[in-house]
Design a protein around this motif. Structure first.
Motif, short mmCIF file in Angstrom:
data_model
loop_
_atom_site.label_atom_id
_atom_site.label_comp_id
_atom_site.label_asym_id
_atom_site.label_seq_id
_atom_site.Cartn_x
_atom_site.Cartn_y
_atom_site.Cartn_z
N GLY A 1 0.77 -1.24 0.00
CA GLY A 1 0.00 0.00 0.00
C GLY A 1 0.80 1.28 0.00
N LYS A 2 2.10 1.20 -0.28
CA LYS A 2 2.94 2.39 -0.27
C LYS A 2 3.29 2.90 -1.66
N GLY A 3 2.71 2.26 -2.66
CA GLY A 3 3.03 2.63 -4.03
C GLY A 3 4.18 1.77 -4.55
N VAL A 4 4.13 1.45 -5.84
CA VAL A 4 5.16 0.61 -6.45
C VAL A 4 5.72 1.28 -7.71
N ILE A 5 7.04 1.37 -7.77
CA ILE A 5 7.74 1.90 -8.93
C ILE A 5 8.42 0.74 -9.64
N ILE A 6 8.14 0.57 -10.92
CA ILE A 6 8.83 -0.42 -11.73
C ILE A 6 9.92 0.29 -12.53
N LEU A 7 11.17 -0.04 -12.25
CA LEU A 7 12.27 0.48 -13.06
C LEU A 7 12.25 -0.28 -14.38
N ALA A 8 12.01 0.43 -15.47
CA ALA A 8 11.85 -0.22 -16.78
C ALA A 8 12.82 0.39 -17.78
N PRO A 9 14.09 0.02 -17.71
CA PRO A 9 15.08 0.60 -18.63
C PRO A 9 14.89 0.12 -20.07
N HIS A 10 15.70 0.68 -20.97
CA HIS A 10 15.59 0.38 -22.40
C HIS A 10 16.21 -0.99 -22.72
N ILE A 11 15.54 -2.03 -22.28
CA ILE A 11 16.02 -3.38 -22.56
C ILE A 11 14.82 -4.26 -22.86
N GLY A 12 14.98 -5.21 -23.79
CA GLY A 12 13.87 -6.05 -24.18
C GLY A 12 12.79 -5.20 -24.83
N ASN A 13 11.54 -5.42 -24.43
CA ASN A 13 10.44 -4.61 -24.96
C ASN A 13 9.67 -3.99 -23.80
N TRP A 14 9.96 -2.71 -23.53
CA TRP A 14 9.34 -2.01 -22.41
C TRP A 14 7.87 -1.67 -22.71
N GLU A 15 7.47 -1.62 -23.97
CA GLU A 15 6.07 -1.39 -24.30
C GLU A 15 5.22 -2.58 -23.85
N LEU A 16 5.72 -3.78 -24.04
CA LEU A 16 5.01 -4.98 -23.59
C LEU A 16 4.92 -5.00 -22.07
N LEU A 17 5.98 -4.58 -21.40
CA LEU A 17 5.96 -4.53 -19.94
C LEU A 17 4.85 -3.62 -19.46
N GLY A 18 4.70 -2.46 -20.09
CA GLY A 18 3.64 -1.53 -19.70
C GLY A 18 2.26 -2.13 -19.87
N MET B 1 3.68 15.99 -9.91
CA MET B 1 2.90 16.07 -8.67
C MET B 1 1.77 15.05 -8.68
N GLY B 2 1.19 14.84 -9.87
CA GLY B 2 0.15 13.83 -9.99
C GLY B 2 0.69 12.44 -9.69
N LEU B 3 1.94 12.19 -10.10
CA LEU B 3 2.57 10.90 -9.84
C LEU B 3 2.85 10.72 -8.35
N PHE B 4 3.30 11.80 -7.69
CA PHE B 4 3.53 11.75 -6.24
C PHE B 4 2.23 11.36 -5.52
N LYS B 5 1.14 12.01 -5.89
CA LYS B 5 -0.15 11.74 -5.24
C LYS B 5 -0.64 10.32 -5.52
N TRP B 6 -0.40 9.85 -6.75
CA TRP B 6 -0.83 8.51 -7.14
C TRP B 6 -0.10 7.45 -6.31
N LEU B 7 1.18 7.62 -6.14
CA LEU B 7 1.95 6.66 -5.36
C LEU B 7 1.60 6.73 -3.88
N LYS B 8 1.29 7.92 -3.42
CA LYS B 8 0.89 8.06 -2.02
C LYS B 8 -0.38 7.27 -1.73
N ARG B 9 -1.20 7.10 -2.77
CA ARG B 9 -2.44 6.33 -2.63
C ARG B 9 -2.21 4.83 -2.86
N GLY B 10 -0.93 4.46 -3.04
CA GLY B 10 -0.62 3.04 -3.22
C GLY B 10 -0.63 2.60 -4.67
#
Length: 308
Positions: free
Chosen positions: A120-137, A182-191
């Motif tokens: 519930g603290k928000g999740v960041i996925i580090l998605a560097p330019h490797i493989g296919n990041w569009e599929l990951l999304g 700022m929208g991203l900060f608020k989104w992650l704060k909501r988990g």
């Protein structure tokens, strides 16, 4: 998850590009790979800018490899980068139910993501330019609502098309300005869940600092450090890597230093996390990107191919 938004009508130029990509998606993968190898080979022989950047980056990051080994890796990287266009035509235009058959997801990998979201603290996925990041999304949106930052493309027609593709499953795209951040900060704060390309070079000094990447000082974004400090987010390193059967989902724990309160230590942990992903399939990393174009004061410019 929220339902997918009704796609907005695309302008004529974007529709034409979409039609071309749909045709490209019809090519068998073997034919696409053969074409990509041919184009990559021509790039290498002609000494294109992309080929030169690839060779310089690999020489910087893998100085212990022989010249022959560096050349082999550069050739493989060019092939994967060119193939990405053919491949992404399918990732962008196929429905998820069809794409899902191409992606291998180990139960423990998906469980790792769901456990992180459950905190519930928000999740960041580090998605560097490797493989296919569009599929990951597209995969991440199937698990939970996803919000991502988006830097507009120089081409308005292609830009509108990419926005259309990234939002087709319900992902919300935020602008790369103060309002979006700022929208991203608020989104992650909501988990909430987000994916960030951590190896993009910031254009401005604010919001960035130098940290080693494969032993080379590289301008690195501080956004992820700030998000962790503000919200105590959970971080995972993610990629969809190519395999003979299609793709394999990778969601690894990052280098522990990324959670440090010290900015420099955290940025070192961020880049180390990207390195760990790259080492799993270095030929699938986009070495064609000018990752080291920003240099420390007093250092010579890189990628200056006009001299000599």
């Amino acid at each position: 998850m929220s339902s997918s938004p009704t796609p907005k009508p695309l302008p004529l130029t974007s529709r034409l590009i979409h039609g071309f990509l749909c045709l490209l998606a019809l090519l068998p993968t073997t034919v696409s790979w053969w074409l990509a190898c041919g184009i990559a080979g021509a790039m290498g022989r002609l000494g294109t800018r992309g080929a030169k950047v690839t060779r310089e980056n690999i020489s910087l990051c893998y100085p212990n490899l022989t010249q022959s080994e560096q050349s082999e890796l550069a050739t493989a990287s060019l092939r994967h980068t060119v193939y990405l266009l053919f491949e992404s035509s399918r990732i962008w235009t196929w429905p998820w139910r069809r794409l899902a058959t191409q992606l291998t997801v180990a139960p423990e990998v998906e469980a790792r993501l769901k456990a992180a979201l459950a905190e519930g603290k928000g999740v960041i996925i580090l998605a560097p330019h490797i493989g296919n990041w569009e599929l990951l999304g597209r995969y991440l949106q199937q698990i939970d609502d996803l919000k991502v930052l988006y830097q507009p493309s120089p081409s308005p027609a292609f830009d509108q098309l990419i926005l259309h593709y990234r939002q087709v499953d319900g992902t919300e795209v935020l602008p790369t300005n103060r309002k979006g951040v700022m929208g991203l900060f608020k989104w992650l704060k909501r988990g909430g869940l987000t994916g960030i390309l951590p190896d993009q070079v910031p254009e401005r000094d604010s919001g960035a600092a130098f940290a080693p990447f494969f032993g080379v000082e590289a301008m690195t974004m501080t956004l992820i450090y700030n998000l962790i400090q503000r919200n105590g987010c959970k971080v995972l390193s993610g990629a969809c890597l190519r395999t003979e059967a299609g793709f394999k989902l990778v969601l690894d724990e990052p280098d522990a230093a990324i959670y440090s309160d010290d900015e420099r230590t955290s940025l070192c942990g961020l880049n180390a996390s990207v390195e760990q992903l790259v080492q799993q399939a270095p030929e699938q990393y986009q070495w064609e990107y000018k990752r080291f174009r920003r240099v420390l004061p007093g250092q010579p410019r890189r990628y200056d191919f006009t001299k000599g």
